[in-house]
Structure formats: C-alpha cells, structure tokens
Motif scaffolding. Sequence first.
Motif, PDB file in Angstrom:
ATOM      1  N   ASP A  59       6.918   3.053  -4.853  1.00 53.12           N
ATOM      2  CA  ASP A  59       8.380   3.677  -4.727  1.00 53.12           C
ATOM      3  C   ASP A  59       8.670   2.823  -3.564  1.00 53.12           C
ATOM      4  N   VAL A  60       9.648   2.226  -3.544  1.00 55.14           N
ATOM      5  CA  VAL A  60      10.098   1.512  -2.360  1.00 55.14           C
ATOM      6  C   VAL A  60      10.939   2.266  -1.044  1.00 55.14           C
ATOM      7  N   ALA A  61      11.081   3.392  -1.367  1.00 51.23           N
ATOM      8  CA  ALA A  61      11.718   4.256  -0.325  1.00 51.23           C
ATOM      9  C   ALA A  61      10.426   4.933   0.382  1.00 51.23           C
ATOM     10  N   ASP A  62       9.172   4.531   0.179  1.00 51.69           N
ATOM     11  CA  ASP A  62       8.321   5.329   0.738  1.00 51.69           C
ATOM     12  C   ASP A  62       7.362   4.275   1.573  1.00 51.69           C
ATOM     13  N   GLU A  63       7.254   4.487   2.604  1.00 53.03           N
ATOM     14  CA  GLU A  63       6.658   3.046   3.354  1.00 53.03           C
ATOM     15  C   GLU A  63       5.081   3.104   3.308  1.00 53.03           C
ATOM     16  N   ASP A  64       4.363   4.349   3.047  1.00 49.83           N
ATOM     17  CA  ASP A  64       3.129   4.221   2.521  1.00 49.83           C
ATOM     18  C   ASP A  64       2.954   3.420   1.198  1.00 49.83           C
ATOM     19  N   SER A  65       3.757   3.773   0.291  1.00 47.16           N
ATOM     20  CA  SER A  65       3.791   3.105  -0.992  1.00 47.16           C
ATOM     21  C   SER A  65       3.871   1.734  -0.887  1.00 47.16           C
ATOM     22  N   VAL A  66       4.767   1.082  -0.078  1.00 45.95           N
ATOM     23  CA  VAL A  66       5.202  -0.114   0.046  1.00 45.95           C
ATOM     24  C   VAL A  66       3.877  -0.878   0.967  1.00 45.95           C
ATOM     25  N   THR A  67       3.322  -0.070   1.930  1.00 43.83           N
ATOM     26  CA  THR A  67       2.072  -0.826   2.342  1.00 43.83           C
ATOM     27  C   THR A  67       0.934  -0.931   1.360  1.00 43.83           C
ATOM     28  N   ALA A  68       0.753   0.046   0.435  1.00 38.28           N
ATOM     29  CA  ALA A  68      -0.231  -0.222  -0.502  1.00 38.28           C
ATOM     30  C   ALA A  68       0.088  -1.121  -1.550  1.00 38.28           C
ATOM     31  N   LEU A  69       1.450  -1.656  -1.769  1.00 36.74           N
ATOM     32  CA  LEU A  69       1.824  -2.870  -2.823  1.00 36.74           C
ATOM     33  C   LEU A  69       1.319  -3.918  -1.847  1.00 36.74           C
ATOM     34  N   PHE A  70       1.468  -4.102  -0.724  1.00 36.27           N
ATOM     35  CA  PHE A  70       1.066  -5.569   0.045  1.00 36.27           C
ATOM     36  C   PHE A  70      -0.380  -5.568   0.183  1.00 36.27           C
ATOM     37  N   ASP A  71      -0.888  -4.500   0.187  1.00 32.09           N
ATOM     38  CA  ASP A  71      -2.731  -4.428   0.023  1.00 32.09           C
ATOM     39  C   ASP A  71      -2.964  -4.808  -1.074  1.00 32.09           C
ATOM     40  N   ALA A  72      -2.290  -4.467  -2.031  1.00 32.44           N
ATOM     41  CA  ALA A  72      -2.752  -4.806  -3.620  1.00 32.44           C
ATOM     42  C   ALA A  72      -2.469  -6.240  -3.793  1.00 32.44           C
ATOM     43  N   ALA A  73      -1.243  -6.734  -3.400  1.00 31.13           N
ATOM     44  CA  ALA A  73      -1.026  -8.291  -3.502  1.00 31.13           C
ATOM     45  C   ALA A  73      -2.070  -9.107  -2.663  1.00 31.13           C
ATOM     46  N   GLU A  74      -2.384  -8.713  -1.598  1.00 31.31           N
ATOM     47  CA  GLU A  74      -3.493  -9.379  -0.855  1.00 31.31           C
ATOM     48  C   GLU A  74      -4.823  -9.503  -1.833  1.00 31.31           C
ATOM     49  N   ALA A  75      -5.061  -8.330  -2.305  1.00 26.27           N
ATOM     50  CA  ALA A  75      -6.173  -8.324  -3.111  1.00 26.27           C
ATOM     51  C   ALA A  75      -6.271  -8.953  -4.296  1.00 26.27           C
ATOM     52  N   THR A  76      -5.125  -8.832  -4.916  1.00 25.88           N
ATOM     53  CA  THR A  76      -5.127  -9.488  -6.553  1.00 25.88           C
ATOM     54  C   THR A  76      -4.609 -11.089  -6.321  1.00 25.88           C
TER      55      THR A  76
END
Length: 246
Positions: A59-76
């Motif tokens: 959810d781009v409107a939720d900063e925790d969700s956005v942080t998780a997105l970039f953590d996932a990008a780092e991991a994958t």
Amino acid sequence: MRMAERRVIVTGGASGIGEATVRDLVIQGARVIIADLDDERGPGLAEELGEQVTYQRTDVADEDSVTALFDAAEATLGGVDGLFNNAGIGHIGPSAQHPLTDWQRVIDINLTGAFLVAKHAIARMEAAEGGAIVNCASILGNFGQSQTAAYSAAKGGVVNLTRTLALEYARKGIRVNTVSPGYIITPLLDALDQETKDYLAGLHAMGRMGQPEEVARAVTFLLSDEASFITGSQLLVDGGFTAGKS
Ligand SMILES: NC(=O)c1ccc[n+]([C@@H]2O[C@H](COP(=O)([O-])OP(=O)(O)OC[C@H]3O[C@@H](n4cnc5c(N)ncnc54)[C@H](O)[C@@H]3O)[C@@H](O)[C@H]2O)c1
C-alpha cells in the motif's frame, strides 16, 4: 535490450498502465517487482511473466508497507535502479459534496504515496550512486477539470514534486521525471459512461484515447540510459490533448 539487468519497482503494476509497463520492461530485460494491493492480478501477472518478475503486496500510502517493499527489493534483487511511481485512484464528484475521507484517500495514494515511495527509492539509489524515477501524473496535473478536485490537486502536486526531487538529487546521479498521460483505456475509466468516454476521446487532437502500451514505452525510455540528460521534465503522452485547440 534497453533495460538489461535493471532492477525496477512498478507501483500499481497489476493493472492498466502499470501492467503494460511491467510487460515492456520485461521485454527490455529488466527484473521487476510489481508493488500493488491487488492480490489476484499481481501474483497472476508475476507468474505469467516468469522469474524476471515478483509480486510484493504494497500500500503506497502506508510507510511501513513501503519500507517492507524496499526490504523485499533488497532481498530478491539486491537493490533498485528504477522506479515507476504509478499507483493511483480516481474520484469524480462535485467539490462541495466531496467527502473529506474521499479527498484524503486520493491525496494519500496519488500524492503522499508517490512521495513515500520516491523517498525510500532515493535513499537506496543514493547509496548505490544512481537511479531513475518516473512519477505518473496526468494531463489533469496541468489544467483543471470540473468534478476532479482531489485528483487534479494531487496530480499537480506530483508534477512539482518531480521537479523538486530532480533538483535535489541530480548531482547524486538520480534522474526524476514525470509522465503525464491523456485519457488511457484502463479500468480507471470504468466509472465513466460511454457518452462521456466518447466526448473525452474527441478532446484529444488525435481523436482517440491512448492505449496503456503507448504510455509504457515512454516510461521505459525515461527509465533507460537513452534519457541520460533528462531530469525534472514532464513527458506528455496525450495524443495532442494539451497542445491546444485546433
Ligand atoms: N487511465 C487514464 O486515463 C489515466 C490518465 C492519466 C493518468 N493516469 C494515472 O495512471 C496511473 C495508473 O492508472 P491506470 O489507468 O493504469 O489505473 P488502474 O486502475 O488500471 O491501475 C491502478 C493500479 O494501482 C493499484 N493501486 C491502487 N491503490 C494502490 C495503493 N494504495 N498501493 C498500491 N497500489 C495501488 C491498483 O490496485 C491498480 O492495480 C494512475 O496514477 C493514474 O492516475 C491514468
């Protein structure tokens, strides 16, 4: 292939312009994360396109969700080189009856969401000394249209957010541009009746609405090294809508 080995996040990548861009980026060799809320279309598209593509519920409107997105990008993917900041919703109605909750949701997703995702992308790109961001605005970021107060305000904000981010990070090797589509045939327009669609199509100099693929190719260009001296700009992909009246 213009995007060979590039690692790109596409928000709102499960549908419409985002989906078309995911497909174009894959053809051009990129590895892509679809960041979307649609847990049916997102994973389905990732599965269809194979190992180059993954889906991350975001959810781009939720900063925790956005942080998780970039953590996932780092991991994958081991990082991010490109971002298409595309997630968005519409709202139509007279301003005097605009419920505050609807106004807030449009601003949260279309403007604050764009800022949040760009913010986290830039932090990663800065560390990696480079990257490219394309923010999706609209022709409605350039002029007003009745019954679209929140949407037009948000998209105007995106156009100027782009310029500011471009200035701030140009010397860090990060390019930031806007793509502003005219009316494009996607599910976003499902709320409009056929008569309204025909009227709007006729406002484009070309006499038709655009296809999502016609925007996608412009986005891939702006993300690629072919656009190496372009930053802070707005590319209108609008069939001549904003060129004037003929
Ligand atoms: N279709 C048009 O005529 C048109 C014109 C100008 C600009 N745009 C812009 O293009 C972008 C894409 O629109 P589209 O026409 O492809 O619409 P669409 O409805 O087909 O796709 C939008 C996608 O964004 C996702 N999304 C919505 N809220 C989200 C959130 N909070 N977090 C993550 N994902 C979210 C949706 O699930 C959907 O997959 C939007 O920013 C829109 O404003 C569209």
